[in-house]
Enzyme design. Structure first.
Site, PDB file in Angstrom:
ATOM      1  N   GLY A 138       0.863  -1.176   0.000  1.00 23.15           N
ATOM      2  CA  GLY A 138       0.000   0.000   0.000  1.00 23.15           C
ATOM      3  C   GLY A 138       0.896   1.222   0.000  1.00 23.15           C
ATOM      4  O   GLY A 138       1.795   1.345   0.845  1.00 23.15           O
ATOM      5  N   PHE A 139       0.683   2.104  -0.988  1.00 23.21           N
ATOM      6  CA  PHE A 139       1.550   3.290  -1.072  1.00 23.21           C
ATOM      7  C   PHE A 139       0.703   4.555  -1.127  1.00 23.21           C
ATOM      8  O   PHE A 139       0.967   5.461  -1.890  1.00 23.21           O
ATOM      9  CB  PHE A 139       2.499   3.156  -2.279  1.00 23.21           C
ATOM     10  CG  PHE A 139       3.770   3.931  -2.084  1.00 23.21           C
ATOM     11  CD1 PHE A 139       4.722   3.503  -1.153  1.00 23.21           C
ATOM     12  CD2 PHE A 139       4.016   5.093  -2.785  1.00 23.21           C
ATOM     13  CE1 PHE A 139       5.886   4.225  -0.943  1.00 23.21           C
ATOM     14  CE2 PHE A 139       5.187   5.828  -2.584  1.00 23.21           C
ATOM     15  CZ  PHE A 139       6.125   5.387  -1.660  1.00 23.21           C
ATOM     16  N   GLY A 140      -0.328   4.581  -0.274  1.00 20.13           N
ATOM     17  CA  GLY A 140      -1.146   5.792  -0.150  1.00 20.13           C
ATOM     18  C   GLY A 140      -0.588   6.666   0.963  1.00 20.13           C
ATOM     19  O   GLY A 140       0.629   6.781   1.133  1.00 20.13           O
ATOM     20  N   GLY A 141      -1.516   7.255   1.742  1.00 22.89           N
ATOM     21  CA  GLY A 141      -1.099   8.172   2.802  1.00 22.89           C
ATOM     22  C   GLY A 141      -0.110   7.530   3.766  1.00 22.89           C
ATOM     23  O   GLY A 141       0.993   8.055   3.990  1.00 22.89           O
ATOM     24  N   LEU A 142      -0.500   6.388   4.328  1.00 24.63           N
ATOM     25  CA  LEU A 142       0.376   5.769   5.326  1.00 24.63           C
ATOM     26  C   LEU A 142       1.587   5.104   4.689  1.00 24.63           C
ATOM     27  O   LEU A 142       2.689   5.159   5.245  1.00 24.63           O
ATOM     28  CB  LEU A 142      -0.396   4.741   6.153  1.00 24.63           C
ATOM     29  CG  LEU A 142      -1.386   5.340   7.144  1.00 24.63           C
ATOM     30  CD1 LEU A 142      -2.076   4.257   7.934  1.00 24.63           C
ATOM     31  CD2 LEU A 142      -0.675   6.304   8.101  1.00 24.63           C
TER      32      LEU A 142
ATOM     33  N   LYS B 281      -8.243  -1.836  11.832  1.00 22.02           N
ATOM     34  CA  LYS B 281      -9.013  -1.133  12.855  1.00 22.02           C
ATOM     35  C   LYS B 281     -10.199  -1.924  13.420  1.00 22.02           C
ATOM     36  O   LYS B 281     -10.478  -1.844  14.589  1.00 22.02           O
ATOM     37  CB  LYS B 281      -9.510   0.192  12.283  1.00 22.02           C
ATOM     38  CG  LYS B 281      -8.349   1.146  12.027  1.00 22.02           C
ATOM     39  CD  LYS B 281      -8.708   2.579  12.200  1.00 22.02           C
ATOM     40  CE  LYS B 281      -9.010   3.242  10.907  1.00 22.02           C
ATOM     41  NZ  LYS B 281      -8.975   4.699  10.984  1.00 22.02           N
TER      42      LYS B 281
ATOM     43  N   ALA C 221      -8.404   5.754   2.209  1.00 21.50           N
ATOM     44  CA  ALA C 221      -8.980   4.556   2.845  1.00 21.50           C
ATOM     45  C   ALA C 221      -9.340   4.848   4.294  1.00 21.50           C
ATOM     46  O   ALA C 221     -10.395   4.418   4.782  1.00 21.50           O
ATOM     47  CB  ALA C 221      -8.001   3.391   2.766  1.00 21.50           C
TER      48      ALA C 221
ATOM     49  N   GLU D  51     -13.054   4.375   5.552  1.00 17.61           N
ATOM     50  CA  GLU D  51     -13.350   3.404   6.620  1.00 17.61           C
ATOM     51  C   GLU D  51     -13.973   4.102   7.825  1.00 17.61           C
ATOM     52  O   GLU D  51     -14.856   3.550   8.473  1.00 17.61           O
ATOM     53  CB  GLU D  51     -12.079   2.643   7.029  1.00 17.61           C
ATOM     54  CG  GLU D  51     -11.628   1.669   5.942  1.00 17.61           C
ATOM     55  CD  GLU D  51     -10.329   0.947   6.295  1.00 17.61           C
ATOM     56  OE1 GLU D  51     -10.138   0.562   7.450  1.00 17.61           O
ATOM     57  OE2 GLU D  51      -9.495   0.792   5.385  1.00 17.61           O
TER      58      GLU D  51
ATOM     59  N   HIS E 257     -18.078   3.953  10.002  1.00 13.17           N
ATOM     60  CA  HIS E 257     -18.401   3.896  11.439  1.00 13.17           C
ATOM     61  C   HIS E 257     -19.493   4.883  11.828  1.00 13.17           C
ATOM     62  O   HIS E 257     -19.980   4.845  12.951  1.00 13.17           O
ATOM     63  CB  HIS E 257     -17.162   4.239  12.285  1.00 13.17           C
ATOM     64  CG  HIS E 257     -16.132   3.158  12.334  1.00 13.17           C
ATOM     65  ND1 HIS E 257     -16.221   2.071  13.175  1.00 13.17           N
ATOM     66  CD2 HIS E 257     -14.976   3.000  11.657  1.00 13.17           C
ATOM     67  CE1 HIS E 257     -15.169   1.300  13.014  1.00 13.17           C
ATOM     68  NE2 HIS E 257     -14.397   1.843  12.100  1.00 13.17           N
TER      69      HIS E 257
HETATM   70  P1  NAD Z   1      -4.801   5.071   1.166  1.00 10.74           P
HETATM   71  O1  NAD Z   1      -6.124   4.966   0.503  1.00 10.74           O
HETATM   72  O2  NAD Z   1      -4.171   6.422   1.241  1.00 10.74           O
HETATM   73  O3  NAD Z   1      -3.737   4.098   0.468  1.00 10.74           O
HETATM   74  C1  NAD Z   1      -4.024   2.749   0.199  1.00 10.74           C
HETATM   75  C2  NAD Z   1      -2.957   2.201  -0.751  1.00 10.74           C
HETATM   76  O4  NAD Z   1      -3.218   0.805  -0.960  1.00 10.74           O
HETATM   77  C3  NAD Z   1      -2.926   2.844  -2.138  1.00 10.74           C
HETATM   78  O5  NAD Z   1      -1.576   3.037  -2.498  1.00 10.74           O
HETATM   79  C4  NAD Z   1      -3.518   1.781  -3.057  1.00 10.74           C
HETATM   80  O6  NAD Z   1      -2.935   1.823  -4.345  1.00 10.74           O
HETATM   81  C5  NAD Z   1      -3.084   0.510  -2.347  1.00 10.74           C
HETATM   82  N1  NAD Z   1      -3.920  -0.633  -2.701  1.00 10.74           N
HETATM   83  C6  NAD Z   1      -5.276  -0.689  -2.758  1.00 10.74           C
HETATM   84  N2  NAD Z   1      -5.666  -1.912  -3.146  1.00 10.74           N
HETATM   85  C7  NAD Z   1      -4.540  -2.646  -3.343  1.00 10.74           C
HETATM   86  C8  NAD Z   1      -4.295  -3.976  -3.777  1.00 10.74           C
HETATM   87  N3  NAD Z   1      -5.297  -4.812  -4.072  1.00 10.74           N
HETATM   88  N4  NAD Z   1      -3.009  -4.379  -3.902  1.00 10.74           N
HETATM   89  C9  NAD Z   1      -1.993  -3.554  -3.607  1.00 10.74           C
HETATM   90  N5  NAD Z   1      -2.163  -2.272  -3.198  1.00 10.74           N
HETATM   91  C10 NAD Z   1      -3.428  -1.833  -3.067  1.00 10.74           C
HETATM   92  O7  NAD Z   1      -4.941   4.406   2.637  1.00 10.74           O
HETATM   93  P2  NAD Z   1      -4.461   5.021   4.028  1.00 10.74           P
HETATM   94  O8  NAD Z   1      -5.339   6.168   4.386  1.00 10.74           O
HETATM   95  O9  NAD Z   1      -2.984   5.166   4.000  1.00 10.74           O
HETATM   96  O10 NAD Z   1      -4.873   3.836   5.049  1.00 10.74           O
HETATM   97  C11 NAD Z   1      -4.306   2.547   5.026  1.00 10.74           C
HETATM   98  C12 NAD Z   1      -4.913   1.695   6.148  1.00 10.74           C
HETATM   99  O11 NAD Z   1      -4.448   2.155   7.418  1.00 10.74           O
HETATM  100  C13 NAD Z   1      -6.437   1.741   6.222  1.00 10.74           C
HETATM  101  O12 NAD Z   1      -6.945   0.437   6.338  1.00 10.74           O
HETATM  102  C14 NAD Z   1      -6.714   2.519   7.498  1.00 10.74           C
HETATM  103  O13 NAD Z   1      -7.903   2.142   8.150  1.00 10.74           O
HETATM  104  C15 NAD Z   1      -5.509   2.132   8.336  1.00 10.74           C
HETATM  105  N6  NAD Z   1      -5.268   3.087   9.438  1.00 10.74           N
HETATM  106  C16 NAD Z   1      -5.074   2.609  10.688  1.00 10.74           C
HETATM  107  C17 NAD Z   1      -4.869   3.467  11.741  1.00 10.74           C
HETATM  108  C18 NAD Z   1      -4.643   2.949  13.124  1.00 10.74           C
HETATM  109  O14 NAD Z   1      -4.358   3.748  14.018  1.00 10.74           O
HETATM  110  N7  NAD Z   1      -4.728   1.661  13.376  1.00 10.74           N
HETATM  111  C19 NAD Z   1      -4.851   4.855  11.526  1.00 10.74           C
HETATM  112  C20 NAD Z   1      -5.021   5.319  10.233  1.00 10.74           C
HETATM  113  C21 NAD Z   1      -5.224   4.425   9.189  1.00 10.74           C
END
Ligand code: NAD
Length: 325
Positions: free
Chosen positions: A7-11, A118, A184, A188, A192
């Site tokens: 995953g190469f989005g925000g996190l 989560k 995402a 997500e 909620h």
């Molecule tokens: P995002 O939407 O910014 O990035 C998601 C990335 O996943 C994108 O780069 C996308 O290309 C990639 N992706 C999607 N489907 C894919 C697949 N089938 N194969 C490979 N790559 C794929 O997401 P985000 O906002 O960075 O969040 C990521 C996760 O972190 C979420 O599930 C979010 O709930 C979780 N999160 C957890 C906490 C915590 O404290 N536990 C806090 C924030 C976010």
């Protein structure tokens, strides 16, 4: 330690920046929905972010990128020497993370996986895979973000002063400049809100989400969330899951936190005194810092277990994250 980020989005992008300042861990693999990149000497997170921003995938990174319709399967087929992965993937649908874990098991991969998942029902699916992780030789650590994650670990530590834990109350404040940074996460979170399900949130178009955020002035108020801190603290024997509550406020239009993220644990000491321990995060620490830091801390703890021959399922409530230098 050779590390991958799925995953190469925000996190995922924040994770690459975090790793660029570490000596003990090197980012060697990264995956998004259209491709993957691999370099055993270390990937340049900035170059990956540029390819992602300008061309839509890290698969376009000119030297180390590979495009694929099934990037996780392609990465696994390449059989790369990676010690552990941080799964920074959307859990959409709610079964997605467990299906990715199953892909690693089916591929015969051995190593460490950590997620920042989560939902309670999502963690239940991973618990159901526990014996498969043992058989596969995978060390899986679940719930390793901020909440669940850092704050669950804080609750496990705070519980030590008490003979009985009465309540754990987690309240988070998140401020981000715009929702597209963490698509995402926001989607997500919408799942909620009262009147929404995770399936509805997944089906919403970007303009549906923008319309909702326009109505709320960019603010999401979240209460009594289905958050896995409850099942993880119950599994660790700290308190029953109904004693744990999680809620918070997310401002999607302002990077300043709307409130200070905190965990309050109330219990009874052996002398019969009722008291509360509070753990408050500094307001200057971003969501990304409080998710990616613990994720790599738990990855390091998982790698230590893996190297001693331990495989199976652990969580943020069972282990202390180890600081990555
Ligand atoms: P995002 O939407 O910014 O990035 C998601 C990335 O996943 C994108 O780069 C996308 O290309 C990639 N992706 C999607 N489907 C894919 C697949 N089938 N194969 C490979 N790559 C794929 O997401 P985000 O906002 O960075 O969040 C990521 C996760 O972190 C979420 O599930 C979010 O709930 C979780 N999160 C957890 C906490 C915590 O404290 N536990 C806090 C924030 C976010």
């Amino acid at each position: 330690m050779k590390i991958g980020v799925l995953g190469f989005g925000g996190l995922g992008q924040a994770a690459a920046r975090v790793l660029s300042q570490k000596q003990q861990m090197t980012l060697v693999a990264a995956v998004d929905s259209k491709g993957y990149a691999y370099c055993p000497e270390g990937l340049d997170g900035e170059a990956l972010a540029k390819a992602f921003r300008e061309k839509g995938s890290i698969g376009f990174e000119p030297t180390f990128g590979n495009l694929s319709e099934e990037p996780i399967a392609a990465l696994l087929a390449a059989n790369l020497p990676v010690d552990g992965y941080f799964l920074a993937l959307p859990n959409l649908p709610n079964t997605f993370m467990a299906s990715v874990a199953q892909q690693f098991i089916d591929a015969g991969w051995r190593g460490v996986l950590v997620d920042a998942i989560k939902r309670t029902t999502a963690v239940e699916q991973l618990i159901a895979l526990e014996k498969d992780f043992v058989r596969a030789g995978i060390t899986y650590v679940t719930g390793c973000g901020a909440t669940p994650g850092l704050l669950t670990a804080a609750a496990a530590l705070a519980a030590q002063s008490f003979s009985e834990v009465h309540s754990v109350k987690i309240t988070f404040g998140v401020g981000i400049a715009n929702w597209e940074q963490y698509r995402a996460t926001i989607r997500e979170d919408i799942g909620h809100l009262t009147g929404y399900t995770i399936t509805q949130a997944q089906a919403m178009s970007d303009s549906d989400i923008e319309a909702l955020l326009d109505r709320t002035n960019g603010i999401l108020h979240l209460e009594q969330m289905e958050h896995a801190d409850d099942i993880l603290l119950e599994r660790a024997g700290i308190c029953k899951r109904d004693r744990v509550s999680v809620g918070g406020v997310v401002d999607t239009r302002n990077p300043k936190k709307p409130l200070s993220t905190n965990m309050q644990l109330t219990g009874r000491t052996f002398e019969g005194k009722i008291s509360t321990h509070t753990f408050t995060l500094g307001d200057e620490t971003s969501m990304a810092a409080n998710v990616c830091g613990p994720a790599f801390g738990y990855l390091k703890a998982g790698i230590a277990l893996q190297r001693r021959g331990h495989s199976g399922l652990w969580s943020a409530a069972d282990l202390m994250p180890q600081f990555v230098g």
